[in-house]
Structures are given as structure tokens and as C-alpha cells.
Design an enzyme around this catalytic site. Structure first.
Site, PDB file in Angstrom:
ATOM      1  N   GLU A 105      10.760 -10.907 -18.905  1.00  0.00           N
ATOM      2  CA  GLU A 105      10.448 -10.274 -20.006  1.00  0.00           C
ATOM      3  C   GLU A 105      11.240  -9.863 -21.269  1.00  0.00           C
ATOM      4  O   GLU A 105      12.505  -9.555 -20.532  1.00  0.00           O
ATOM      5  CB  GLU A 105      10.405  -8.342 -19.329  1.00  0.00           C
ATOM      6  CG  GLU A 105       8.782  -8.861 -18.442  1.00  0.00           C
ATOM      7  CD  GLU A 105       8.888  -7.193 -18.051  1.00  0.00           C
ATOM      8  OE1 GLU A 105       9.183  -6.292 -18.197  1.00  0.00           O
ATOM      9  OE2 GLU A 105       7.128  -7.252 -17.597  1.00  0.00           O
TER      10      GLU A 105
ATOM     11  N   HIS B  43       4.370  -4.656 -20.258  1.00  0.00           N
ATOM     12  CA  HIS B  43       5.192  -3.851 -19.609  1.00  0.00           C
ATOM     13  C   HIS B  43       5.079  -2.462 -19.824  1.00  0.00           C
ATOM     14  O   HIS B  43       6.154  -1.713 -19.477  1.00  0.00           O
ATOM     15  CB  HIS B  43       6.526  -3.718 -19.282  1.00  0.00           C
ATOM     16  CG  HIS B  43       7.254  -3.344 -18.070  1.00  0.00           C
ATOM     17  ND1 HIS B  43       8.371  -4.520 -17.158  1.00  0.00           N
ATOM     18  CD2 HIS B  43       6.666  -2.779 -16.993  1.00  0.00           C
ATOM     19  CE1 HIS B  43       8.692  -3.536 -15.584  1.00  0.00           C
ATOM     20  NE2 HIS B  43       8.055  -2.063 -15.997  1.00  0.00           N
TER      21      HIS B  43
ATOM     22  N   ALA C 172       1.964   0.117 -18.122  1.00  0.00           N
ATOM     23  CA  ALA C 172       1.087   0.373 -17.193  1.00  0.00           C
ATOM     24  C   ALA C 172       1.424   2.236 -16.710  1.00  0.00           C
ATOM     25  O   ALA C 172       0.862   2.857 -16.573  1.00  0.00           O
ATOM     26  CB  ALA C 172       0.849  -0.894 -15.980  1.00  0.00           C
TER      27      ALA C 172
ATOM     28  N   ILE D 289       1.501   3.600  -5.440  1.00  0.00           N
ATOM     29  CA  ILE D 289       0.029   3.320  -6.177  1.00  0.00           C
ATOM     30  C   ILE D 289      -0.929   2.752  -5.583  1.00  0.00           C
ATOM     31  O   ILE D 289      -1.500   2.680  -5.567  1.00  0.00           O
ATOM     32  CB  ILE D 289       1.155   2.226  -7.226  1.00  0.00           C
ATOM     33  CG1 ILE D 289       2.279   3.112  -7.959  1.00  0.00           C
ATOM     34  CG2 ILE D 289       0.241   1.655  -7.668  1.00  0.00           C
ATOM     35  CD1 ILE D 289       3.504   2.688  -8.572  1.00  0.00           C
TER      36      ILE D 289
ATOM     37  N   ARG E 195       6.291  -6.053 -10.030  1.00  0.00           N
ATOM     38  CA  ARG E 195       7.399  -6.552 -10.999  1.00  0.00           C
ATOM     39  C   ARG E 195       6.975  -8.367 -11.108  1.00  0.00           C
ATOM     40  O   ARG E 195       6.567  -8.720 -10.666  1.00  0.00           O
ATOM     41  CB  ARG E 195       8.518  -6.262 -10.519  1.00  0.00           C
ATOM     42  CG  ARG E 195       9.406  -5.518 -10.173  1.00  0.00           C
ATOM     43  CD  ARG E 195       9.774  -4.857 -11.348  1.00  0.00           C
ATOM     44  NE  ARG E 195      10.413  -3.528 -12.151  1.00  0.00           N
ATOM     45  CZ  ARG E 195       9.566  -2.313 -12.443  1.00  0.00           C
ATOM     46  NH1 ARG E 195       8.471  -2.877 -12.458  1.00  0.00           N
ATOM     47  NH2 ARG E 195      10.373  -1.422 -12.764  1.00  0.00           N
TER      48      ARG E 195
ATOM     49  N   SER F 125       1.671  -5.300   3.766  1.00  0.00           N
ATOM     50  CA  SER F 125       2.450  -3.882   3.341  1.00  0.00           C
ATOM     51  C   SER F 125       3.424  -4.181   4.581  1.00  0.00           C
ATOM     52  O   SER F 125       3.537  -5.589   5.385  1.00  0.00           O
ATOM     53  CB  SER F 125       2.051  -2.279   3.732  1.00  0.00           C
ATOM     54  OG  SER F 125       1.695  -2.556   2.686  1.00  0.00           O
ATOM     55  N   ARG F 126       4.981  -4.039   4.178  1.00  0.00           N
ATOM     56  CA  ARG F 126       5.651  -4.737   5.274  1.00  0.00           C
ATOM     57  C   ARG F 126       5.511  -4.140   6.798  1.00  0.00           C
ATOM     58  O   ARG F 126       5.352  -5.720   7.743  1.00  0.00           O
ATOM     59  CB  ARG F 126       7.142  -3.623   5.149  1.00  0.00           C
ATOM     60  CG  ARG F 126       7.916  -4.250   4.082  1.00  0.00           C
ATOM     61  CD  ARG F 126       9.154  -3.139   4.022  1.00  0.00           C
ATOM     62  NE  ARG F 126       8.734  -2.152   3.207  1.00  0.00           N
ATOM     63  CZ  ARG F 126       9.816  -1.030   2.740  1.00  0.00           C
ATOM     64  NH1 ARG F 126      10.943  -1.338   3.595  1.00  0.00           N
ATOM     65  NH2 ARG F 126       9.306  -0.185   2.227  1.00  0.00           N
TER      66      ARG F 126
ATOM     67  N   LEU G  59       0.336  -0.666   0.383  1.00  0.00           N
ATOM     68  CA  LEU G  59       0.411   0.017  -0.112  1.00  0.00           C
ATOM     69  C   LEU G  59       0.856   1.668  -0.025  1.00  0.00           C
ATOM     70  O   LEU G  59       1.065   2.122   0.869  1.00  0.00           O
ATOM     71  CB  LEU G  59      -1.036   0.090   1.274  1.00  0.00           C
ATOM     72  CG  LEU G  59      -2.151   0.806   1.204  1.00  0.00           C
ATOM     73  CD1 LEU G  59      -3.035   0.206  -0.072  1.00  0.00           C
ATOM     74  CD2 LEU G  59      -2.488   1.144   2.551  1.00  0.00           C
TER      75      LEU G  59
HETATM   76  O1  LIG Z   1       7.660  -0.638 -14.257  1.00  0.00           O
HETATM   77  C1  LIG Z   1       7.979   0.756 -14.844  1.00  0.00           C
HETATM   78  C2  LIG Z   1       8.620   1.669 -13.904  1.00  0.00           C
HETATM   79  O2  LIG Z   1       8.925   1.312 -11.976  1.00  0.00           O
HETATM   80  O3  LIG Z   1       9.248   2.975 -13.976  1.00  0.00           O
END
Ligand SMILES: O=CC(=O)O
Length: 329
Positions: free
Chosen positions: A275, A293, A295, A169, A246, A188-189, A166
Site C-alpha cells: 500500500e 484500506h 474498512a 471480526i 492485511r 483458525s490457529r 475466527l
Molecule cells: O486495518 C486497520 C487496523 O488494523 O486498524
């Protein structure tokens, strides 16, 4: 009045790859009077040979999805700052940078809303089968086979969303999906102060209480294969996973097996372990939506992140605080 520095007197900033912002929008938007670029990607030499020949006086790196590890830094003894256009820092060897006193500036908050929008888009696509419907129309099946009933199609409203990570993003994803009538919980951690969403100590507990897991955490040694066989089993046959973090955060082999064998309901994937290779088993599955990849990639964010990287480098060369210094906690 001092005359402006001749170009060759300016300090050098290494570009290992051509940053997408430069490639798409044009390098002219990202020039500076405070430094000049040294472009390793224009040389036919392998990177390490190029750096051995030209890296001695480089003071900074502008990195974009390129590996910067000890073997690279050994050839760049004068580097004191890395400005990266990425949000994720998994390609930089952070302990090594810390040891050498190299500061890091990253993309800060530039991508957060774009990536959050995209995660929601992938989730809606998987649940409502938008890409599958699109294929049905474009392949001419509507006319030849009749109406399309995507039977796996599910409502978004009321879904229990588990957010893994959290941070900036993840928080934007949570806000968006709350507005769609979903309930939010997270892992989260540690629990975030001032956040009222339920916190789960482990991803497995979170998965057991979620209809969809959305991965928004960084890839570190602690998060590699965080979503493993047990987590996917806890998510269950009706569960969906969305990954905008990732590829390595999921045990991809295990996820592919679960998707093929129907042990989870679907996946929305912008990132992959290896990738640009994508598991071929996923190509035919209508319950899997994939993208390469991208987004983070909007025209606006490319411009903003390129300017931010330049701003960070200018701040560094003016002995001012970096604009978006990454602080490892
Ligand atoms: O995935 C893309 C970034 O981390 O900028």
C-alpha cells in the site's frame, strides 16, 4: 490541594504519525491532563534523528499504522506502553516489545462490527456487481448502450463461506452472513471451543469447500502468503476472495494472475501487499472491487478508538490496568 501539573511536567507520549482520529475529528477530543504529546510528524527531521534528539524521556507511544521496531525502541529507552489505534499489530515488533517489557493496548473490539459490515459489503458488491453497475450508470452507458446485464452476478443466499481467522471480526462476519442464508466454516490457529461452525485444519481444505473465502486473520510470520497458489486453485473458478485483513496474507502476484486468467471468479480487496500501490492489472477488472484500506474508518469508530487509546494511556499513567491490553497467546 496539589496544583495541576504544568504542561511541561507531564510525561510525554510520542505520536509518530498524526492518528486519523486526530486528523479527522480534531486533536481537542483526545487531550489529557495526564500526559502531553510529542509530535514526530511535525518535525522536518527523519524519524530516527528526531527520536535521537527528543526520545530520551518519552514514556509511551500512541501508534497508528506506524512501524515500531527495535531501531525505534532503541531510541526510546523509557517507553513501557504502546497504545495503538489499529486492530492489526503487524507493524509492531511484538517479540521485541515482550523482551523489553512493553505492554500493548490495541483497538480491542472497536472496529469489529464496522469491518465485518465492510467485508459483507465487499462480498455483495463482487457477487452482485454493484460498483460495476454504478460505473455503467455514471458513464452514461444505460442511456447510450441500453440495459445492463451483469452476467457474472451471483446470489449471496446459499453460498458456502470460509472464514480465515475466527476472531472478533471473523465471528461478526459469520453472524452476518448466516443471517443472509449462507453456510459458514472456518480455519483458525485452532478450533474455537463452543463454536459450532465446521473447522478446517488448513486453509486449502477450507477453500475447497467454500464459494467465498473471507480473510479476517492477523498478519504474522505464520499467515504471510497463507492464501497461495494451492489455496486459490482449491477455491476454484467460481470462487471469490475478500480481504479485510492485511495484503500480505495473500500472495498478491498469484492472486492477480488467477484473476486475470479467470482461475478465480472475483475479489473484494480493502488491503494490499504494498500500500498504497495497487496492481495495475486489477484496475480494469469488473470482478474486482477495491478500496484504500478503509474498512475500519467510520466516524463513530474513529472517535471511539481515539478515546480508547487515550483511556489506555491514562490508565497506564495512573498505574491502573489497561482497558484493552493485547495478550499474545
Ligand atoms: O486495518 C486497520 C487496523 O488494523 O486498524
Amino acid at each position: 490541594m496539589a496544583s495541576p501539573a504544568a504542561d511541561e511536567d507531564l510525561p510525554q507520549v510520542l505520536l509518530i504519525k498524526n492518528p486519523p482520529a486526530f486528523a479527522v475529528l480534531g486533536e481537542e477530543h483526545f487531550t489529557s491532563t495526564k500526559f502531553r504529546y510529542l509530535k514526530a510528524f511535525e518535525s522536518s527531521l527523519p524519524l530516527h534523528d528526531f527520536l535521537a534528539a527528543h526520545g530520551g524521556s518519552v514514556r509511551a507511544i500512541l501508534a497508528s499504522l506506524s512501524v515500531v521496531d527495535a531501531s525505534v525502541l532503541d531510541l526510546l529507552p523509557e517507553v513501557r506502553v504502546i497504545a495503538t489505534t489499529s486492530a492489526g499489530l503487524n507493524l509492531l515488533d511484538l517479540p521485541e516489545c515482550r523482551r523489553r517489557g512493553i505492554k500493548i493496548a490495541n483497538a480491542g473490539d472497536v472496529y469489529s462490527t464496522d469491518v465485518a459490515d465492510y467485508a459483507v459489503g465487499l462480498l455483495i458488491d463482487v457477487l452482485r456487481k454493484i460498483s460495476a453497475s454504478n460505473r455503467y450508470v455514471k458513464q452514461g452507458f444505460w442511456a447510450s448502450k441500453g440495459d445492463y446485464y451483469p452476467l457474472g452476478s451471483k446470489q449471496l443466499r446459499g453460498k458456502r463461506i470460509g472464514i480465515v481467522g475466527l476472531g472478533r471480526i471473523g465471528y461478526q462476519v459469520a453472524k452476518r452472513l448466516e443471517a443472509f442464508g449462507c453456510s459458514i466454516a472456518y480455519n483458525s490457529r485452532k478450533a474455537k471451543p463452543g463454536v459450532s461452525y465446521p473447522f478446517y485444519q488448513t486453509v486449502q481444505e477450507l477453500a475447497a469447500k467454500s464459494d467465498a473465502l473471507i480473510l479476517c486473520c492477523g498478519l504474522t510470520q505464520q499467515t504471510r502468503h497463507l492464501v497461495n497458489k494451492e489455496v486459490l486453485a482449491a477455491l476454484g473458478k467460481e470462487g471469490v476472495v475478500v480481504n479485510v485483513a492485511r495484503g500480505g496474507v495473500i500472495d498478491e502476484k498469484e492472486m492477480v494472475r488467477c484473476l486475470v486468467e479467470g482461475e478465480i471468479a472475483g475479489a473484494g480487496l480493502d488491503v494490499f501487499e504494498n500500500e498504497p500501490e495497487v496492481p495495475k492489472e486489477l484496475m480494469e477488472l469488473d470482478n474486482v472491487v477495491m478500496s484504500p484500506h478503509c474498512a475500519v474508518r467510520t466516524r463513530e469508530s474513529l472517535m471511539e478508538v481515539g478515546r480508547l487509546a487515550v483511556g489506555n494511556l491514562e490508565a497506564f499513567f495512573s498505574n491502573e490496568p489497561l482497558l484493552s491490553e493485547f495478550e499474545d497467546d
